[in-house]
Design a protein around this motif. Structure first.
Motif, short mmCIF file in Angstrom:
data_model
loop_
_atom_site.label_atom_id
_atom_site.label_comp_id
_atom_site.label_asym_id
_atom_site.label_seq_id
_atom_site.Cartn_x
_atom_site.Cartn_y
_atom_site.Cartn_z
N LEU A 79 53.73 38.63 40.62
CA LEU A 79 54.87 37.75 40.90
C LEU A 79 54.78 37.12 42.29
N LEU A 80 54.17 37.83 43.23
CA LEU A 80 53.99 37.31 44.58
C LEU A 80 52.78 36.38 44.68
N GLY A 81 52.05 36.22 43.58
CA GLY A 81 50.89 35.34 43.57
C GLY A 81 49.71 35.90 44.34
N GLN A 82 49.52 37.21 44.27
CA GLN A 82 48.43 37.89 44.97
C GLN A 82 47.44 38.51 43.98
N PRO A 83 46.61 37.69 43.32
CA PRO A 83 45.70 38.26 42.32
C PRO A 83 44.67 39.22 42.92
N VAL A 84 44.34 39.06 44.19
CA VAL A 84 43.37 39.96 44.83
C VAL A 84 43.92 41.38 44.87
N LEU A 85 45.22 41.53 44.94
CA LEU A 85 45.84 42.86 44.91
C LEU A 85 46.28 43.25 43.49
N ALA A 86 46.69 42.27 42.70
CA ALA A 86 47.22 42.57 41.36
C ALA A 86 46.15 43.11 40.43
N TYR A 87 44.97 42.50 40.42
CA TYR A 87 43.94 42.93 39.46
C TYR A 87 43.40 44.33 39.74
N PRO A 88 43.06 44.68 40.98
CA PRO A 88 42.62 46.07 41.21
C PRO A 88 43.72 47.09 40.94
N THR A 89 44.97 46.73 41.22
CA THR A 89 46.08 47.64 40.95
C THR A 89 46.24 47.85 39.45
N TYR A 90 46.11 46.77 38.69
CA TYR A 90 46.21 46.88 37.23
C TYR A 90 45.03 47.67 36.67
N TYR A 91 43.85 47.49 37.23
CA TYR A 91 42.68 48.26 36.81
C TYR A 91 42.91 49.75 37.03
N LEU A 92 43.44 50.10 38.18
CA LEU A 92 43.76 51.49 38.47
C LEU A 92 44.84 52.00 37.50
N HIS A 93 45.80 51.15 37.17
CA HIS A 93 46.84 51.49 36.20
C HIS A 93 46.21 51.85 34.85
N LEU A 94 45.26 51.03 34.40
CA LEU A 94 44.61 51.30 33.12
C LEU A 94 43.79 52.59 33.15
N ILE A 95 43.16 52.87 34.28
CA ILE A 95 42.42 54.13 34.41
C ILE A 95 43.36 55.32 34.31
N LEU A 96 44.50 55.23 34.97
CA LEU A 96 45.47 56.33 34.93
C LEU A 96 46.06 56.50 33.52
N VAL A 97 46.32 55.41 32.82
CA VAL A 97 46.80 55.52 31.45
C VAL A 97 45.74 56.19 30.58
N PHE A 98 44.48 55.82 30.79
CA PHE A 98 43.40 56.46 30.06
C PHE A 98 43.37 57.96 30.35
N MET A 99 43.53 58.32 31.63
CA MET A 99 43.55 59.74 32.00
C MET A 99 44.68 60.47 31.28
N LEU A 100 45.84 59.86 31.22
CA LEU A 100 46.97 60.50 30.56
C LEU A 100 46.66 60.75 29.09
N LEU A 101 46.07 59.78 28.42
CA LEU A 101 45.80 59.91 26.99
C LEU A 101 44.55 60.75 26.71
N ALA A 102 43.48 60.52 27.45
CA ALA A 102 42.22 61.22 27.17
C ALA A 102 42.30 62.71 27.50
N TYR A 103 43.03 63.05 28.55
CA TYR A 103 43.14 64.45 28.94
C TYR A 103 44.38 65.13 28.36
#
Length: 167
Positions: free
Chosen positions: A112-136
């Motif tokens: 929303l702040l128009g900061q894709p340089v921060l948004a994409y790595p944060t979202y990537y980390l979000h997906l990794i954590l969701v994977f951790m929740l489900l896989a483990y």
């Protein structure tokens, strides 16, 4: 937190069906346009405006999740050390869910702040954590949800527990 997870599961399913799979499959593979395919594409198209019903449900679910996490964290930190013991494994599930909540909200705020340089790595980390929740899941505290459900279903199937005595 239960209702927050349900709300966020509905949002994830809607976006997955509308953006990634369902609408694309219905429109491009089956050649259907409008109707159900159009509704799926409309509901799942990202980025969503803030007034979208799906985005509103996502934000309500996210804030309910944060509230639930604050309550659980304060409850765990208030436990009497003389009456209960705690180790890192007890905090693992709570920490992973905190990470999911904060990176999910963070990626939305950065977008929303128009900061894709921060948004994409944060979202990537979000997906990794969701994977951790489900896989483990089978090795975490949430594993009891799966194991208990399977055990009760098996007991019912073999007739060990009468239908009226399940609680």
């Amino acid at each position: 937190m239960f209702y927050a997870f349900i709300a966020l599961m509905i949002v994830t399913g809607t976006v997955a069906a509308g953006h990634w799979g369902g609408a694309w499959f219905l429109e491009h593979v089956l050649g259907l346009e409008g109707g159900f395919a159009g509704l799926l594409a409309f509901l799942g198209h990202t980025p969503m405006p803030l007034w979208s019903p799906v985005k509103l449900l996502a934000n309500v679910g996210a804030f309910a999740l944060i509230y639930g996490l604050m309550k659980l964290t304060s409850r765990r930190t208030a436990l009497d050390a003389a009456k209960s013991t705690s180790n890192w494994y007890d905090w693992y599930l709570l920490t992973v869910i905190w990470g999911i909540a904060l990176t999910g909200l963070g990626s939305e705020v950065f977008r929303l702040l128009g900061q894709p340089v921060l948004a994409y790595p944060t979202y990537y980390l979000h997906l990794i954590l969701v994977f951790m929740l489900l896989a483990y899941l089978p090795w975490s505290k949430l594993g009891h949800v799966v194991y208990r459900t399977v055990a009760l279903a098996y007991a019912r199937k073999i007739g060990r527990l009468p239908m009226g005595e399940l609680k």
